[in-house]
Design a protein around this motif. Sequence first.
Motif, PDB file in Angstrom:
ATOM      1  N   LEU A 117      79.971  10.875 118.655  1.00 17.00           N
ATOM      2  CA  LEU A 117      79.286  11.771 117.730  1.00 17.00           C
ATOM      3  C   LEU A 117      80.190  12.962 117.457  1.00 17.00           C
ATOM      4  CD1 LEU A 117      75.732  11.804 119.327  1.00 17.00           C
ATOM      5  CD2 LEU A 117      76.373  10.792 117.148  1.00 17.00           C
ATOM      6  N   THR A 140      74.779  18.857 115.806  1.00 19.91           N
ATOM      7  CA  THR A 140      74.663  17.951 116.955  1.00 19.91           C
ATOM      8  C   THR A 140      74.446  18.725 118.249  1.00 19.91           C
ATOM      9  OG1 THR A 140      77.072  17.866 117.211  1.00 19.91           O
ATOM     10  CG2 THR A 140      76.037  16.123 115.918  1.00 19.91           C
ATOM     11  N   LEU A 143      70.436  10.922 117.245  1.00 16.92           N
ATOM     12  CA  LEU A 143      71.710  11.132 116.559  1.00 16.92           C
ATOM     13  C   LEU A 143      72.552   9.857 116.546  1.00 16.92           C
ATOM     14  CD1 LEU A 143      72.689  14.670 117.898  1.00 16.92           C
ATOM     15  CD2 LEU A 143      72.093  14.067 115.551  1.00 16.92           C
ATOM     16  N   LEU A 144      72.539   9.122 117.649  1.00 18.19           N
ATOM     17  CA  LEU A 144      73.291   7.855 117.705  1.00 18.19           C
ATOM     18  C   LEU A 144      72.705   6.834 116.737  1.00 18.19           C
ATOM     19  CD1 LEU A 144      73.916   7.552 121.536  1.00 18.19           C
ATOM     20  CD2 LEU A 144      75.645   7.868 119.756  1.00 18.19           C
ATOM     21  N   ASN A 196      73.607   7.859 113.256  1.00 17.73           N
ATOM     22  CA  ASN A 196      75.018   7.569 113.050  1.00 17.73           C
ATOM     23  C   ASN A 196      75.222   6.081 112.761  1.00 17.73           C
ATOM     24  OD1 ASN A 196      77.755   7.968 112.890  1.00 17.73           O
ATOM     25  ND2 ASN A 196      78.071   8.026 115.092  1.00 17.73           N
ATOM     26  N   LYS A 210      76.378   4.600 108.750  1.00 22.11           N
ATOM     27  CA  LYS A 210      77.720   4.027 108.600  1.00 22.11           C
ATOM     28  C   LYS A 210      77.722   2.820 107.747  1.00 22.11           C
ATOM     29  CE  LYS A 210      80.424   5.758 112.295  1.00 22.11           C
ATOM     30  NZ  LYS A 210      81.276   5.471 113.388  1.00 22.11           N
TER      31      LYS A 210
END
Length: 87
Positions: free
Chosen positions: A58, A64, A79-80, A83, A87
């Motif tokens: 991250l 973050t 957050l992961l 992410n 993508k």
Amino acid sequence: MQDLWIVLCACGVFLLLCIIQVIMKSRHPVRHAIGGILVGLCTLMVVNLTGTFTGVSLPISPLTIGVSGVAGIPGVTLLLLLNLIMK
């Protein structure tokens, strides 16, 4: 002047976390609030340190750091996931 707003916002979030601990009838609300922040930041650090092995990392930004500090492990997990989706 912008630094003052950042400090005031950080203090406000910390007070909010302490108030949440008081509502939950914690014996040591300040200690638990600090512990939650540290757990979140350590989780973010571990994710980034293991990023070379797992390929997942991250970016370190105020967003973050704020999310991981306030929300802890669920915040880093969110957050992961974001992410991964973006993508």
